[in-house]
Scaffold this active site. Structure first.
Site, PDB file in Angstrom:
ATOM      1  N   CYS A 145      -3.091   6.566   6.115  1.00 25.59           N
ATOM      2  CA  CYS A 145      -4.110   6.265   7.118  1.00 25.59           C
ATOM      3  C   CYS A 145      -3.574   5.261   8.125  1.00 25.59           C
ATOM      4  O   CYS A 145      -3.518   4.054   7.850  1.00 25.59           O
ATOM      5  CB  CYS A 145      -5.373   5.720   6.445  1.00 25.59           C
ATOM      6  SG  CYS A 145      -6.691   5.302   7.611  1.00 25.59           S
ATOM      7  N   CYS A 148      -6.130   2.663   9.238  1.00 26.70           N
ATOM      8  CA  CYS A 148      -6.349   1.617   8.239  1.00 26.70           C
ATOM      9  C   CYS A 148      -5.213   0.604   8.228  1.00 26.70           C
ATOM     10  O   CYS A 148      -5.447  -0.610   8.125  1.00 26.70           O
ATOM     11  CB  CYS A 148      -6.462   2.232   6.846  1.00 26.70           C
ATOM     12  SG  CYS A 148      -7.642   3.580   6.685  1.00 26.70           S
ATOM     13  N   ASP A 149      -3.976   1.077   8.315  1.00 27.40           N
ATOM     14  CA  ASP A 149      -2.828   0.226   7.985  1.00 27.40           C
ATOM     15  C   ASP A 149      -1.834   0.006   9.120  1.00 27.40           C
ATOM     16  O   ASP A 149      -0.881  -0.766   8.961  1.00 27.40           O
ATOM     17  CB  ASP A 149      -2.079   0.830   6.792  1.00 27.40           C
ATOM     18  CG  ASP A 149      -2.957   0.918   5.553  1.00 27.40           C
ATOM     19  OD1 ASP A 149      -3.792   0.013   5.363  1.00 27.40           O
ATOM     20  OD2 ASP A 149      -2.821   1.885   4.782  1.00 27.40           O
TER      21      ASP A 149
END
Length: 330
Positions: A145, A148-149
């Site tokens: 992701c 997300c990261d």
């Protein structure tokens, strides 16, 4: 015992649905997924249990570890008089109300059902993809992701594996943070749509390595990604690629095997919903990644869990003691 609400799955969607249904005094039954089956099917807490730092969930100014966030949600849900089954649902019957859910040989019946079984990323099958606490690099440089990261890779070089639209979207997004993004694809042409290909090809931060697969990710001993060993599938030649992160973007699989033939699914297996969280069966709601193939974020999953619980509460209040099999307003 006939339950007013049964919730399948935990994670942000399931726990949030349980919090709202519990506060509405519906005494929901939450079947949390138990220990699951590892990365193939995460159990209680869902995919956030195999992540590390979460910095984009509102309310945590310094970020929070994924497992800690899920344990906090679980504790919050348990405050509100919910019934908890710490196991995995094995079978459902949605042909009529009350709906039936099996956990092994035990059958639970519910007037309404909220499905929050999530989805899992498709992985390459490398041992390094295991979570960092199992000796791998999952959550410590390997991710599925970018939204997300990606923030953790500011000023660094990263790689993306994949050749479809998702891989191109991930690569383009990562150029907002990384100095260089290398896309690794096992073929010599992309599967992505033409417009996504054009965007990726025209981005000066994105480079491509064709006809290649990742054989190893270095270095679990250091608990961080330092590089990749690549193999050309046509020549067999190996090469090293120094990167600080690896993003696997070869798709996701929704956890909908239980519902095949019982609910309307889209071409990729996600549950089709309307009016936000209503499924094709009256009284059955779906929340989180099991019906969301676009955002797949903890905050959007939690939001849809809230919607499902509120809609279930309104349906039950409208019905009273009755339990019709359908409704013209569905």
């Amino acid at each position: 015992m006939l339950h007013k609400v049964i919730i399948l799955g935990s994670g942000p969607a399931g726990y949030t649905a349980a919090i709202y249904a519990g506060r509405a005094n519906l005494r929901p039954l939450l079947i949390d997924g138990g220990v699951g089956r590892g990365q193939e099917l995460p159990g209680a807490g869902g995919q956030l249990m195999i992540t590390t730092e979460v910095e984009n969930y509102p309310g945590f100014a310094e970020g929070i570890q994924g497992p800690e966030l899920m344990m906090n949600m679980r504790k919050q849900a348990l405050r509100f008089n919910i019934e908890l089954v710490e196991d995995l649902a094995t079978k459902v019957d949605l042909s009529q109300r009350p709906f039936k859910v099996w956990v092994g040989d035990t059958v639970y019946e519910g007037k309404t059902l909220i499905i929050a079984t999530g989805a899992v990323a498709k992985w390459l099958g490398l041992p390094e993809e295991k979570p960092v606490w199992e000796g791998g690099l999952g959550g410590a440089g390997i991710s599925a992701c970018a939204t997300c990261d990606g923030f953790f890779f500011r000023g660094k070089e990263v790689a993306v594996v994949g050749g479809g639209d998702t891989a191109m979207e991930e690569a383009i997004y990562l150029t907002n943070h990384a100095t260089k993004v290398t896309v690794i694809h096992r073929r010599d042409t992309l599967r992505a749509s033409k417009i996504m290909q054009q965007r990726a090809f025209s981005n000066p931060k994105i480079e491509f390595i064709w006809d290649s697969v990742v054989e190893h990710v270095h270095d679990p001993a250091l608990k961080r990604v330092t590089g990749l060993t690549l193999r050309n599938v046509k020549t067999g030649e190996r090469r090293e690629l120094p990167v600080s992160g690896l993003f696997v973007a070869i798709g996701h699989k929704p956890n909908t095997d239980l519902f095949v033939g019982q609910l309307e699914l889209d071409e990729n297996g996600y549950i089709r919903t309307h009016h936000d969280v209503r499924t094709s069966v009256y009284g059955v709601f779906a929340a989180g990644d099991v019906q969301d193939h676009e955002y797949r974020q903890a905050v959007t999953a939690a939001g849809s869990g809230c919607m499902a619980a509120i809609q279930a509460e309104r349906l039950l209040e409208q019905e009273g003691d009755a339990m019709p099999q359908t409704s013209p307003d569905w």
